[in-house]
Write a protein that holds these residues in place. Structure first.
Motif, mmCIF file in Angstrom:
data_model
loop_
_atom_site.group_PDB
_atom_site.id
_atom_site.type_symbol
_atom_site.label_atom_id
_atom_site.label_comp_id
_atom_site.label_asym_id
_atom_site.label_seq_id
_atom_site.Cartn_x
_atom_site.Cartn_y
_atom_site.Cartn_z
ATOM 1 N N THR A 1 66.634 5.244 97.905
ATOM 2 C CA THR A 1 67.845 5.380 97.080
ATOM 3 C C THR A 1 67.505 5.331 95.604
ATOM 4 O O THR A 1 66.774 4.451 95.161
ATOM 5 N N PHE A 2 68.030 6.283 94.864
ATOM 6 C CA PHE A 2 67.815 6.280 93.412
ATOM 7 C C PHE A 2 68.985 6.865 92.663
ATOM 8 O O PHE A 2 68.921 7.142 91.467
ATOM 9 N N ARG B 1 68.383 -4.349 88.669
ATOM 10 C CA ARG B 1 67.166 -4.764 89.365
ATOM 11 C C ARG B 1 65.974 -4.745 88.406
ATOM 12 O O ARG B 1 65.896 -3.904 87.498
ATOM 13 N N TYR C 1 64.186 -1.651 87.311
ATOM 14 C CA TYR C 1 64.840 -0.721 86.379
ATOM 15 C C TYR C 1 64.937 -1.300 84.971
ATOM 16 O O TYR C 1 65.800 -0.912 84.200
ATOM 17 N N PRO D 1 63.769 17.530 96.387
ATOM 18 C CA PRO D 1 64.257 16.156 96.373
ATOM 19 C C PRO D 1 65.121 15.906 95.138
ATOM 20 O O PRO D 1 64.959 16.596 94.128
ATOM 21 N N ASN E 1 56.102 0.871 108.290
ATOM 22 C CA ASN E 1 56.401 0.737 106.863
ATOM 23 C C ASN E 1 57.745 0.031 106.661
ATOM 24 O O ASN E 1 57.879 -0.871 105.836
ATOM 25 N N ARG F 1 54.886 1.154 97.675
ATOM 26 C CA ARG F 1 54.276 1.390 98.982
ATOM 27 C C ARG F 1 55.312 1.788 100.023
ATOM 28 O O ARG F 1 55.016 1.845 101.214
ATOM 29 N N THR F 2 56.555 1.998 99.585
ATOM 30 C CA THR F 2 57.586 2.339 100.564
ATOM 31 C C THR F 2 57.415 3.798 101.014
ATOM 32 O O THR F 2 56.711 4.568 100.385
ATOM 33 N N SER G 1 58.584 6.907 101.215
ATOM 34 C CA SER G 1 58.539 8.212 100.547
ATOM 35 C C SER G 1 57.285 8.348 99.691
ATOM 36 O O SER G 1 56.713 9.429 99.568
ATOM 37 N N THR H 1 54.447 -2.872 95.333
ATOM 38 C CA THR H 1 55.843 -3.258 95.235
ATOM 39 C C THR H 1 56.615 -2.428 96.239
ATOM 40 O O THR H 1 56.143 -1.399 96.712
ATOM 41 N N ASN H 2 57.804 -2.908 96.581
ATOM 42 C CA ASN H 2 58.656 -2.101 97.449
ATOM 43 C C ASN H 2 59.448 -1.119 96.602
ATOM 44 O O ASN H 2 59.444 -1.196 95.373
ATOM 45 N N CYS H 3 60.108 -0.195 97.279
ATOM 46 C CA CYS H 3 60.787 0.961 96.669
ATOM 47 C C CYS H 3 61.269 0.716 95.230
ATOM 48 O O CYS H 3 62.008 -0.230 94.976
ATOM 49 N N ILE H 4 60.824 1.551 94.320
ATOM 50 C CA ILE H 4 61.238 1.414 92.920
ATOM 51 C C ILE H 4 62.198 2.522 92.516
ATOM 52 O O ILE H 4 62.446 2.742 91.335
ATOM 53 N N GLY H 5 62.740 3.215 93.504
ATOM 54 C CA GLY H 5 63.756 4.226 93.206
ATOM 55 C C GLY H 5 63.199 5.461 92.525
ATOM 56 O O GLY H 5 63.872 6.106 91.720
ATOM 57 N N MET H 6 61.956 5.788 92.822
ATOM 58 C CA MET H 6 61.359 7.012 92.260
ATOM 59 C C MET H 6 61.020 7.976 93.394
ATOM 60 O O MET H 6 60.131 8.825 93.268
ATOM 61 N N CYS H 7 61.761 7.860 94.491
ATOM 62 C CA CYS H 7 61.417 8.577 95.718
ATOM 63 C C CYS H 7 61.456 10.094 95.548
ATOM 64 O O CYS H 7 60.834 10.829 96.320
ATOM 65 N N ASN H 8 62.218 10.563 94.541
ATOM 66 C CA ASN H 8 62.286 12.010 94.334
ATOM 67 C C ASN H 8 61.041 12.530 93.640
ATOM 68 O O ASN H 8 60.839 13.732 93.516
ATOM 69 N N LEU I 1 55.036 1.456 88.617
ATOM 70 C CA LEU I 1 55.528 0.870 87.368
ATOM 71 C C LEU I 1 54.328 0.283 86.642
ATOM 72 O O LEU I 1 53.443 -0.292 87.269
ATOM 73 N N ALA J 1 58.148 3.504 84.246
ATOM 74 C CA ALA J 1 57.934 4.086 85.570
ATOM 75 C C ALA J 1 57.166 5.396 85.445
ATOM 76 O O ALA J 1 57.392 6.175 84.507
#
Lengths: 389, 170, 599
Positions: A77-78, A112, A115, A238, A309, B83-84, B86, B121-128, B134, B139
């Motif tokens: 999610t982003f 968070r 961010y 994406p 994962n 490391r998440t 995506s 780290t877990n998902c940092i919202g840069m999956c796209n 970071l 980022a």
């Protein structure tokens, strides 16, 4: 499905129009309008926003608070990051309207830690809104005043859960607490508090200006409005898409260039894994979970690796308070490791599936209740691939 | 060393004085100390306890709850690689190898000069735009081995310029 | 009256007050819902998920302990869903819990073991922990075995909320969560006051007292040693619970017989030393008051605090070291007794004090720390060799095959075996204060305290903080300076209440002459060494036993104890005299607020 693509958040917007209109309407009518729109929380849980406001508005208290939940941590999610970067004024305006509706004078954005780079631009947006009297003292020359402060998280997924978020802001470990009482009664500093997701707040100015009926023209009867989808994984394009709720997985894949997928993780790590056979199902509050995270996997992907994962994620991100979540996720991860080595019997896998049901049934908060979703759906969809390696 | 310690204490006091003493200020205080000093050492915890009245055990409990806060001294630049999934399926492992090789440390370690720390780290919202990482509060997405080396070099360069005071030319 | 709400639980319908939890409602309906993280003294946590029930209309199961009833509801406590969830959660806990039942001190009183038995657990559902992950951590008083910890956080809630000591913390997140001492330091290095309240509330054997039983058996079995035991009133009012008596049954005389059969050479009454404490402490109070009220001596501090509770003493040493001058210099009855035994008594009966072993049967875990304080050897020997808790003594009695219920009634040995009712009530919160008032008032005025039946009711009860005033009128000639003075006293039990009192004192909001503080809720009868379980009801029953025993005694004032008077005549001279000072008084050590030393 309607033919023309309707956008709300990616449509036209004039800062302040919604707030000015809300101030004219009065708090009661604002709450009524949002309630009538059937807007549901866009963080994933889908609680009716209007009802949340109504419950908080009813509370007698010298202080109330609005918290914008910007602890967007669900894997995949982003969309909130994009909104906070590009549409911060909309978020702030939504907060001010919410504050006006429930009688709060103070709002917080719980951002968070990941961010942190958005903090400066958010504070600039706040300053600019104050300059234009859309925030601060005597907004638009009325009696209504509303301040907003940005508070940083520090790396904890569970703080996206509203009770955990409040614990965190209160200076404690971000552990969810028992309910009732709800945040509408006992929240930040033990005062009535509304916690709304970034995206949820963004719809508010539109609902106030254009009306609940207009909003309900989007989406399905039970899932009104549009929704931002964060699309990642094995797709050509994406990114963040605004689509109407009720869209099927197939339609979504066509939109983003994800044809030929093996499976799609809908709603993030805590959502469901959807295999090809179910791509005609729709994403909405009455269907596949509409948290907004869409992760696409192609046929080269090892689904056990994907599952591992996710389980590693939950083992680490569980707050660790309650038994089913603290120990259950660990046992599921252990099970995945056994599967990797081909050491997991069919019988033990059944045991783990039963464990998943208990985690869903008896965990203290949403994290533990949804953490087994990925395990259950991936095991169900890809049992042969997973068991006989 | 005494003056050094006092200087640290003064800086700590300056941070504390910016905040109120009630418990709701605890996380903002800890975040700022962590970012300023690179970690929150026992002395800082004790000072925060003195200031806010929150027992040290509870402060330590809060610190260990959040993955960005820590008692261990981190490098000046903390690299947090996502490391998440995506990022994982987009070639995270290759980035891991490049980072470890370039910096000569493993994940979980800090370079000897105290410059870089490597963490997951877990998902940092840069999956796209995966894989992503970071570095402190910035980022970086779409990482390739080449780009990682470029980024590391730019940090090393800026550090060199800072050190000798002629960082004006860009 | 508050609003009544109808509730249907299984097939039982009842009405409860708004805000009642489902768990409480189930109790009213006569249904038992199993619990693990719940404790009647502690804030609700709702984290073990053992007490889950179905609530009609709610999608998931709800923790009965944490669900307040605010509207009519239907609850199911025994459905397939409920049974399955409880069983799986229990299995999850069991798989993480390391340790064999038969090598555990809580074998038979372990709540986890009890649940496993109730649920017919006969195997590990998930791979079990086969090797210990943590080293065992011990101080002189407390042993911590994290391998047995099930993260129910009862100890955390005890240490942080109930006692406000905050020696413990929850660290880390997710599966790495640890319940540990602050900063994971050894327990002897943190601000632990050894109150042992965490032990009383731990459902398993993760926290226990440091048992001296083996060493004590050695001493008893050694024909060279003269082993003396003194018993405090609280264990006598509670040890019966370990042998099937209802809470609130005092078994003093049967215990005397049991202790003799166990091999103790003398059995004495700590109440004797409590009377001695009152003589010393009462005199100290009057001396302090005179210095302050008449001489204007600012070096002397009032209010004076009691010093009988070693948990409280360590608490003030850590948290309020600036108030140490306010603590009475009197040792606790346990330590006074030890000092007297190894001097006066040893000489009187001709025993080499070097061969004397003094054991104190106490309700208290902190007494172990107290008797090991380096300054507690004014007799020239270690004044008290062992502090033994009620639970530990019960083990010894059982080990010796002694049936407490079948014991005859026997008296204490004399001299030093006579205690007054005033000494007896030391066991309950407010007791030291009441005993002091009974004696001080009479010493000053020549008349008994103006309370019916000598019962100083204002200082009794279980309210956290209580206070009372007493105006002195027509005192004896030597106490004319007290004429018309209104003495203000306060009582607090549980260190959280003590903290409230201390903060108010610090802020200058209160003025008292004398304050009694007991570290444990309920006073000594709620001590950390007392039988498990504990609850407000159990503590109230023990208090009733103590107060009713006081009523049955003829001797109810410390200063009228003939054996005390004999001790002063033969040995000590007078209260606060030279020898008293040497043997019966002590000093205190300022300690760190955050760790044992420094900082």
């Amino acid at each position: 499905m309607k033919n023309e693509k309707k956008k709300i958040l990616f449509g036209e917007f004039v800062t302040g129009a919604g707030l000015v209109r809300a101030l004219e309407m009065g708090p009661g009518k604002v709450v009524a309008e949002v309630k009538a729109s059937n807007l549901k929380g866009r963080g994933g849980a889908g609680f009716p926003t209007g009802l949340k406001w109504e419950l908080t508005a009813k509370q007698e208290s010298d202080e109330k608070f609005i918290i914008c939940n910007a602890d967007e941590g669900e894997p995949g999610t982003f969309k909130d990051r994009l909104l906070l970067m590009e549409q911060a004024e909309k978020v702030l305006e939504g907060m001010a309207i919410a504050g006006f509706a429930i009688g709060a004078r103070q709002g917080f954005i719980y951002l968070r830690g990941e961010y942190v780079y958005l903090k400066k631009s958010l504070e600039d947006a706040i300053a600019s809104m104050i300059n234009r009297r859309f925030l601060g003292q005597n907004i638009n020359k009325t009696d209504f005043s509303f301040e907003v402060e940005v508070r940083l998280g520090a790396g904890a997924y569970v703080c996206g859960e509203e009770f955990a978020l409040i614990s965190s802001m209160n200076g404690y470990r971000g552990e969810p607490r028992n309910k009732p009482p709800y945040p509408s009664e006992v929240g930040f500093r033990d005062k009535p508090t509304v916690v709304n997701n970034v995206e949820t707040l963004c719809y508010v100015p539109y609902i106030v200006t254009k009306g609940a009926e207009w909003f309900k023209e989007h989406g399905t009867q039970a899932s009104t409005g549009t929704k931002l989808f964060s699309v990642s994984g094995d797709v050509k394009h994406p990114g963040v898409y605004e689509l109407e709720l009720g869209i099927t997985v197939n339609q979504l894949l066509a939109e983003v260039g994800g044809e030929g997928a093996k499976s799609v993780q809908v709603g993030g790590a805590s959502g469901l894994n959807v295999a090809e056979k179910d791509f005609d199902k729709s994403i909405c509050f009455e269907g596949l979970p509409p948290g907004g995270s869409i992760m696409v996997f192609n046929h080269q992907r090892d689904m056990l690796h994907v599952l591992k994962n996710f389980m590693e994620f939950f083992v680490e991100e569980s707050c660790g308070q309650c038994t089913p979540c603290r120990e259950g996720n660990y046992r599921l991860l252990e099970g995945v490791r056994m599967l990797e080595k081909g050491e997991c019997s069919v019988r033990y896998l059944k045991e783990l599936e039963a464990l998943c049901d208990v985690m869903k049934d008896s965990s203290k908060c949403g994290l533990g209740q949804t953490a087994p979703n990925a395990f259950l759906s991936i095991v169900e969809n890809f049992k042969t691939e997973i068991l006989y390696r | 060393m005494a003056t050094g310690t006092r200087a640290v204490t003064n800086e700590l006091q300056e941070i504390l004085l910016k905040y109120g003493k009630d418990r709701t200020q605890l996380l903002p205080i800890l975040v700022e100390i962590n970012n300023y000093f690179g970690h929150i050492d026992s002395n800082s915890i004790i000072e925060v306890s003195r200031y806010t009245g929150v027992p040290i055990g509870e402060i330590h409990g809060v610190i260990t709850f959040y993955s960005f806060l820590g008692q261990k001294k981190r490098g000046k630049f903390v690299i947090r690689l996502c490391r998440t999934i995506s990022c994982d399926i987009a070639g995270k492992e290759q980035i891991v190898r490049v980072l470890e090789k370039e910096l000569g440390i493993r994940f979980g370690e800090t370079t000897e000069d105290g410059m870089f720390s490597l963490e997951y780290t877990n998902c940092i919202g840069m999956c796209n735009n995966p894989p992503a990482m970071l570095i402190n509060d910035k980022a970086y997405g779409g990482l390739t081995p080449e780009r990682v080396v470029e980024i590391l070099d730019s940090f090393k360069l800026s550090e060199y310029q800072d050190m000798f005071g002629y960082g004006g030319v860009k | 009256m508050s609003e009544k709400i109808p509730v249907q639980i299984d097939d039982i319908t009842c009405e409860v007050e708004r805000g009642t939890t489902i768990l409480q409602a189930c109790k009213c309906a006569g249904l038992r819902v199993p619990t693990l993280c719940h404790h009647p003294d502690l804030e609700v946590a709702g984290i073990c998920r053992i007490c889950v029930v179905e609530v009609e209309g709610m999608s998931g199961l709800q923790a009965a302990c944490a669900y307040p009833i605010r509207q009519p509801i239907k609850v199911r406590t025994n459905s397939p869903r409920v049974r399955r969830a409880r069983r799986v959660n229990l299995d999850l806990i069991l798989s993480e819990h390391y340790g064999d039942c038969y090598t555990c001190v809580r074998n038979g009183t372990c709540e986890l073991q009890e649940l496993a038995r109730e649920y017919g657990v006969d195997r590990y559902r998930y791979p079990s922990t086969t090797t210990p992950k943590f080293k065992i951590d011990r101080s002189t008083a407390i042993v911590r075995d994290q391998n047995k910890c099930i993260s129910c956080k009862r100890c955390i809630r005890t240490c942080i909320d109930l006692q406000q000591v905050s020696a413990l913390e929850t660290a880390n997140r997710g599966h790495n969560v640890l319940i540990q001492t602050a900063f994971d330091k050894p327990i002897s290095d943190v601000v632990c006051i050894n109150c042992g309240q965490c032990i009383n509330r731990c459902p398993t054997g993760a926290l226990r007292s440091n048992m001296p039983n083996e060493l004590l058996w050695h001493a008893i079995d050694d024909p060279e040693k003269h082993v003396i035991i003194q018993t405090a009133p609280s264990p006598r009012a509670a040890i019966g619970e370990e042998f099937g008596y209802e809470p609130g049954t005092s078994v003093t005389k049967k215990l005397n017989a049991a202790l003799r059969r166990l091999g103790f050479d003398n059995v004495f009454d700590t109440n004797f030393a409590a009377d001695l404490t009152i003589m010393e402490e009462g005199t100290e109070l009057l001396t302090r008051l005179k210095k302050v009220l008449v001489d204007g001596d600012s070096s002397v501090k009032v209010p004076m605090f009691t010093s009988c509770s070693p948990g409280w003493v360590k608490y003030i040493e850590h948290y309020y070291p600036e108030y140490l001058d306010h603590l009475s210099s009197c040792k606790s009855p346990q330590q006074m007794f030890g000092a007297i035994l190894k001097t006066y008594y040893a000489k009187k009966v001709g025993i080499d004090p070097e061969k004397m072993v003094v054991v104190a049967l106490m309700p208290c875990v902190a007494k172990k720390f107290e008797c090991n304080r380096p300054e507690m050897s004014d007799s020239g020997h270690k004044d008290v060799d062992f502090g033994l808790t009620t639970r530990e003594m019960a083990v010894m009695i059982k080990e010796a095959g002694i049936h407490l219920k079948d014991m005859p009634d026997e008296d204490f040995d004399h001299p030093l075996g006579l205690g007054s009712g005033a000494g007896l009530i030391f066991g309950a919160t407010g007791g030291v204060m009441e005993a002091a008032i009974r004696s001080v008032y009479e010493i000053v005025t020549g008349r008994p305290v103006p309370f019916k039946g000598l019962d100083v009711m204002p200082v009794r009860g279980m309210e956290g903080i209580r206070d009372a005033t007493l105006t002195i009128e027509n005192p004896l000639p030597e106490y004319q300076w007290l004429d018309g003075v209104t003495l203000k006293v306060a009582v607090a039990h549980g260190t959280a209440n003590a903290r409230i009192l201390m903060e108010k004192l610090k802020a200058g909001k209160l003025a008292y002459h004398f304050i009694e503080v007991m570290a444990c809720p309920g006073g000594c009868l709620g001590g950390g060494g007392q039988p498990i379980p504990t609850s407000p009801e159990i503590r109230a029953a023990r208090a009733r036993a103590i107060y009713s025993e006081d009523h049955q005694l003829v001797l109810r004032k410390s200063h009228e104890n003939p054996e005390i008077n004999q001790l002063y005549a033969e040995f000590l001279g007078e209260p606060l005299g030279h020898l008293s000072h040497k043997l019966l008084h002590t000093h205190y050590t300022p300690r760190g607020r955050f760790f044992l030393e420094g900082l």
